[in-house]
Design a protein around this motif. Structure first.
Motif, PDB file in Angstrom:
ATOM      1  N   GLU A  82       0.737  -1.301  -0.082  1.00 22.00           N
ATOM      2  CA  GLU A  82       0.033   0.209  -0.079  1.00 22.00           C
ATOM      3  C   GLU A  82       0.948   1.394  -0.088  1.00 22.00           C
ATOM      4  O   GLU A  82       0.783   2.194  -0.783  1.00 22.00           O
ATOM      5  N   GLU A  83       2.056   0.997   0.800  1.00 22.00           N
ATOM      6  CA  GLU A  83       2.635   2.208   0.798  1.00 22.00           C
ATOM      7  C   GLU A  83       3.273   2.710  -0.490  1.00 22.00           C
ATOM      8  O   GLU A  83       3.648   3.869  -0.871  1.00 22.00           O
ATOM      9  N   VAL A  84       3.993   1.642  -0.991  1.00 23.26           N
ATOM     10  CA  VAL A  84       4.590   1.628  -2.403  1.00 23.26           C
ATOM     11  C   VAL A  84       3.613   2.462  -3.606  1.00 23.26           C
ATOM     12  O   VAL A  84       4.084   3.021  -4.413  1.00 23.26           O
ATOM     13  N   ILE A  85       2.486   1.854  -3.509  1.00 23.62           N
ATOM     14  CA  ILE A  85       1.407   2.294  -4.497  1.00 23.62           C
ATOM     15  C   ILE A  85       1.077   3.945  -4.175  1.00 23.62           C
ATOM     16  O   ILE A  85       0.798   4.462  -5.178  1.00 23.62           O
ATOM     17  N   GLY A  86       1.227   4.121  -2.944  1.00 24.73           N
ATOM     18  CA  GLY A  86       1.068   5.592  -2.589  1.00 24.73           C
ATOM     19  C   GLY A  86       2.247   6.526  -3.049  1.00 24.73           C
ATOM     20  O   GLY A  86       1.769   7.680  -3.670  1.00 24.73           O
ATOM     21  N   ILE A  87       3.323   6.053  -3.021  1.00 24.88           N
ATOM     22  CA  ILE A  87       4.551   6.726  -3.537  1.00 24.88           C
ATOM     23  C   ILE A  87       4.418   7.059  -5.240  1.00 24.88           C
ATOM     24  O   ILE A  87       4.486   7.997  -5.713  1.00 24.88           O
ATOM     25  N   LEU A  88       4.208   5.618  -5.844  1.00 20.50           N
ATOM     26  CA  LEU A  88       4.170   5.864  -7.302  1.00 20.50           C
ATOM     27  C   LEU A  88       3.010   6.773  -7.779  1.00 20.50           C
ATOM     28  O   LEU A  88       2.995   7.173  -8.914  1.00 20.50           O
ATOM     29  N   ASN A  89       1.930   6.869  -6.863  1.00 21.69           N
ATOM     30  CA  ASN A  89       0.660   7.587  -7.390  1.00 21.69           C
ATOM     31  C   ASN A  89       0.877   8.904  -7.049  1.00 21.69           C
ATOM     32  O   ASN A  89      -0.168   9.823  -7.174  1.00 21.69           O
ATOM     33  N   ASP A  90       1.773   9.441  -6.171  1.00 22.28           N
ATOM     34  CA  ASP A  90       1.853  10.544  -5.717  1.00 22.28           C
ATOM     35  C   ASP A  90       1.952  11.733  -6.966  1.00 22.28           C
ATOM     36  O   ASP A  90       2.395  11.349  -7.804  1.00 22.28           O
ATOM     37  N   GLU A  91       1.241  12.926  -6.458  1.00 20.96           N
ATOM     38  CA  GLU A  91       1.345  13.855  -7.855  1.00 20.96           C
ATOM     39  C   GLU A  91       2.686  14.432  -8.243  1.00 20.96           C
ATOM     40  O   GLU A  91       2.588  14.701  -9.502  1.00 20.96           O
ATOM     41  N   LYS A  92       3.812  14.200  -7.350  1.00 22.25           N
ATOM     42  CA  LYS A  92       4.882  14.502  -7.969  1.00 22.25           C
ATOM     43  C   LYS A  92       5.364  13.327  -8.778  1.00 22.25           C
ATOM     44  O   LYS A  92       6.631  13.604  -9.532  1.00 22.25           O
ATOM     45  N   ALA A  93       5.235  12.193  -8.502  1.00 22.91           N
ATOM     46  CA  ALA A  93       5.601  10.952  -9.381  1.00 22.91           C
ATOM     47  C   ALA A  93       4.668  10.675 -10.662  1.00 22.91           C
ATOM     48  O   ALA A  93       5.201  10.545 -11.593  1.00 22.91           O
ATOM     49  N   ARG A  94       3.612  10.282 -10.286  1.00 21.81           N
ATOM     50  CA  ARG A  94       2.394  10.052 -11.089  1.00 21.81           C
ATOM     51  C   ARG A  94       2.798   8.981 -12.199  1.00 21.81           C
ATOM     52  O   ARG A  94       2.746   9.104 -13.268  1.00 21.81           O
ATOM     53  N   LEU A  95       3.386   8.034 -11.682  1.00 24.70           N
ATOM     54  CA  LEU A  95       3.949   6.912 -12.586  1.00 24.70           C
ATOM     55  C   LEU A  95       2.849   5.868 -12.712  1.00 24.70           C
ATOM     56  O   LEU A  95       2.739   5.012 -13.719  1.00 24.70           O
TER      57      LEU A  95
END
Length: 828
Positions: free
Chosen positions: A616-629
């Motif tokens: 869940e934590e990694v999904i949040g990081i990759l989905n962050d508006e600064k990443a948006r991968l």
């Protein structure tokens, strides 16, 4: 800019009823166009009053009359037919009688002064006006007809080539009424002219702002729908706008309040790797696809199916969502389109019939179950009933990423059957809903070949007959897509940067997502400096910043690597498998993205070495508006995860390396999960037909430790192993029993044969003298040739017994051999 207008107002008709208002209508329009629109206006018929040209309301004998020859020549000149130069914008306004032939094809006409129906003289044919516009090179064409039956012009124009042989045109057509209606007047002006004068009032816009054709169409719409006075008239103005906005009248309104800065530093006008969507925000920053949007609008105006095809990264989803759907909602291009029912955009996914049901359920879970069952049982009949129940003139359904019907709905007989049923359901419903249902699909062009592999209810033919191909954007369109969104938030894109980005995009097919991603990264860099209060920071995006980020392709690679390198070792491994899970392996095509539910992703990767909280934590990081991968969204109450764009699959080297290194294992994993899903749908049966057979089971067990599998897939492998072991044990037990039975049977057979032989010896001894007597003459006949043979009864009995015994042994061997062959056949 060369802007010309021809305004015609005919009051006097020698052979028809004279009119009172057309000349005044035409003059009022001419005054606005000259004073506030920058048009050079030619009036017909014309006179001079107070040292000014005016439309002549009462031309007398010998004065200029507007006969068919005069009107046609003036229109030809207006639209540059046969002229060396033509204007940039040409506007024709006509007020007077409009006629239709009472017999035959009901052809429409603009009645000229010499019109005489009794002599079959009706005036200028609308078909002729259409032909002039189709031939004209004028980029912006405007026709306003305040006359009876004027709406027929829109009909005849759209029956011709709406694309105008590939010419890009901005057009605005407005008529006082439909082809079958009569136009009326009110007060000083005709109904349409009254509404046009209100909509073109320069006091509605601030100084420097323009009233354009889209605003005008919206104004006409609102007046007809909300104004009680206009609503009671037995006529409805009709219009059709295509192409881009056309500036008509410049505003003169002066606001006493201070002008507020247009700079909005916290708003990013670009979309990164995401498509522009159908909502209230994204279309405000969607530029560069005006011509294509206009073409799509024309297609759906006259048809009920549209296939938008192009390579990955060409902007198919964006132009349909933020272009076509948004314009239909506004109702500025097609009359009454704002009243159409636009269903939620769907993707086929693994179960396309369920996706279709979701479009009509619109989040209602109870309705979803019922709709899905109805589609499964009744197909097109059920869909036809769904459409009939919608209280709207048209029901509009967009199926985005249509290739998922091939990439995701595959692998099992059940899914193949559902795909076939999905296609049949759609196409048959289109034929039976009398144009009420309109379906638009977007699909990667390289999947068109998949549509012809089977009949699929005529899908390939349907696509080819209603195809719009998304071609690369022109230089001007790219310029607009880069610069205009920035202007909306008070930023400037420096010209050197614009030129370099266009050059980079032009050399790289399907690179619009990279363009948007690079522009987003440039804005983020500028925004960070603005937040830090960098002194002297200009409101500009520059070429130097672009080069620092790595250019068009380097920006995405750099950003993805930066996000990945900031993860811990455990998070990197989780991220690797998140991206792999979100990648669909291509079958004779490029790899594509694969949508997965968040629950499935967390449950699969959160087993064993890593916890669900870590995933869940990694999904949040990759989905962050600064990443948006990656992106997450909610579909009917279910959270789903998707890779931001296929550009990431194509242009991020690390992801391609992961997928290629694990391709064999990924394919096996997906096959196992598909088989597990089918096994579950059949009640987790222990029927061998639904379980993994020997070699596949061995391969699954070999790789299950190297790839993350869902709980269902692991359970499926375990049950397959248990059933396989149970079957092996049963076979061994049966084989041992068979061997024991075989030994008993052989012993019994030997004893039986031995007893039989012993029983035969006395019988042979008894009959031996008689047999010897029978063969003795034969023996004596050979005495002269060979030595004499003497046989007694004892010897004869032994010889016969020996022959019979050998025959019995041979028979026993054949019986045992037959039994072994029968057992092998039974095993097979």
């Amino acid at each position: 800019m060369n802007r010309q207008a021809l305004v015609v107002g005919i009051n006097r008709y020698p052979d028809l009823e004279n009119l009172k208002r057309p000349a005044f209508d035409a003059e009022a329009i001419a005054h606005l166009l000259e004073t506030y629109g920058g048009f050079r206006v030619r009036r017909l018929p014309v006179c001079v009053a107070n040292e000014k040209f005016q439309v002549n309301p009462k031309p007398g004998y010998g004065e200029e009359e507007v006969d068919i020859k005069v009107l046609e020549e003036e229109i030809l000149q207006l639209f540059g037919i046969g002229e060396k130069d033509c204007p940039d914008t040409a506007l024709l306004f006509f007020a007077g009688h409009g006629l239709r032939k009472p017999r035959g094809l009901k052809e429409g006409f603009l009645a000229t002064s010499d019109t005489n129906p009794e002599q079959e003289l009706y005036g200028l044919a609308l078909n002729s006006l259409r032909d002039i516009l189709l031939e004209s090179d004028v980029k912006q064409q405007i026709i306003w007809l305040d006359c009876c039956h004027g709406g027929q012009f829109i009909d005849v124009l759209n029956k011709a080539d709406p694309g105008n042989a590939g010419k890009v045109r901005d057009r605005c057509f407005i008529a006082a009424c439909s082809a079958s209606e009569t136009a009326y007047a009110t007060g000083e002006h005709g109904l349409l002219t009254s509404i046009l004068l209100q909509g073109l009032d320069p006091q509605q816009r601030q100084v420097g702002k323009w009233i354009n054709n889209l605003f005008l169409a919206d104004f006409v719409n609102q007046q007809i729908q909300t104004n009680e006075y206009w609503r009671n008239f037995p006529q409805r103005p009709v219009f059709n706008n295509s192409g881009g906005a056309i500036q008509l009248i410049q505003g003169v309104k002066i606001d006493k309040e201070e002008t507020v800065s247009t700079r909005q530093p916290d708003i990013c006008p670009y979309k990164g790797l995401q498509a522009f969507d159908f909502n209230e925000t994204d279309p405000k920053y969607f530029y560069g696809r005006t011509a294509l949007t206009g073409e799509l609008i024309e297609k759906v105006r006259t048809g009920n199916f549209l296939a938008v095809l192009g390579p990955s990264g060409s902007g198919k989803s964006s132009v349909v969502r933020a272009g076509l759907l948004y314009q239909l909602k506004l109702g500025q291009r097609l009359l009454q389109s704002q009243q159409w029912k636009i269903l939620p955009v769907i993707r086929p996914g693994e179960y396309p019939l369920q996706s279709l049901a979701e479009a009509f359920a619109e989040g209602n879970k109870t309705a979803l179950r019922w709709l899905k069952d109805a589609l499964n049982q009744n197909g097109a009949i059920a869909l036809q009933e769904f459409v009939a129940d919608v209280e709207a003139e048209r029901v509009f359904l967009v199926i985005d990423q249509f290739e998922e019907a091939f990439t995701l709905c595959q692998g099992t007989a059940k899914q193949e059957a559902e795909r076939q049923q999905f296609f049949e359901c759609l196409l048959k419903a289109l034929d039976s809903t009398e144009n009420k249902l309109c379906v638009v699909i977007t699909m990667r062009a390289d999947f068109l070949g998949k549509c012809v592999e089977q009949e699929y209810a005529g899908l390939a033919k349907k696509i080819q007959e209603h195809l719009v191909t998304v071609t690369p954007m022109t230089f001007e369109e790219l310029d607009e897509a880069i610069c205009e969104p920035a202007k909306q938030v008070g930023l400037e894109v420096k010209r050197r940067l614009v030129t370099q980005m266009i050059v980079d995009v032009k050399d790289s097919a399907g690179s619009l997502p990279l363009l948007q991603f690079s522009l987003t990264a440039l804005w983020q860099q500028w925004h960070q400096q603005w937040q830090q209060g960098k002194p002297g920071l200009p409101n500009q995006l520059t070429l130097n910043s672009y080069n620092e980020l790595g250019g068009l392709k380097g920006t995405l690679e750099e950003q993805a690597n930066k996000v990945f390198q900031n993860l811990s070792t455990a998070q990197k491994e989780i991220a690797k498998w998140i991206f792999i899970e979100l990648t669909q392996l291509g079958e004779d095509a490029e790899d594509t993205r694969r949508q997965v539910t968040k629950y499935q992703l967390v449950e699969t990767l959160g087993r064993g070495e890593y916890s669900e909280d870590q995933v869940e934590e990694v999904i949040g990081i990759l989905n962050d508006e600064k990443a948006r991968l990656i992106v997450t969204s909610d579909e009917n109450g279910v959270s789903v995860v998707d890779i931001a764009h296929e550009a990431l699959i194509r242009h991020w080297d690390k992801l391609r390396e992961w997928v290629n290194a694990e391709r064999k294992a990924i394919k096996l994993k997906r096959n196992i999960e598909q088989a597990a899903a089918e096994w579950e749908s059949n009640g987790k049966t222990e029927d061998l037909y639904f379980l993994l057979p020997g070699q596949k089971l061995i391969a699954a067990e070999k790789h299950c430790g190297s790839v993350p599998l869902s709980y269902l897939a692991q359970e499926f492998i375990q049950i397959s192993r248990l059933v396989f072991q149970r079957r092996v044990a049963e076979q061994q037990k049966t084989a041992e029993k068979n061997r024991s039975d075989e030994r008993g049977q052989i012993i019994t057979l030997i004893i039986t044969l031995g007893a039989s032989l012993a029983g035969l010896i006395p019988t042979i001894a008894t009959i031996a003298p008689a047999l010897i007597g029978a063969v003795q003459p034969v023996i004596l006949a050979f005495n002269g040739l060979v030595a004499p043979i003497h046989i007694n009864s004892v010897i004869f009995t032994l010889i016969v017994s020996l022959i019979i015994g050998m025959a019995m042994v041979t028979l026993s061997w054949m019986i045992i051999r037959f039994m072994k062959i029968s057992r092998r056949t039974n095993k097979l």
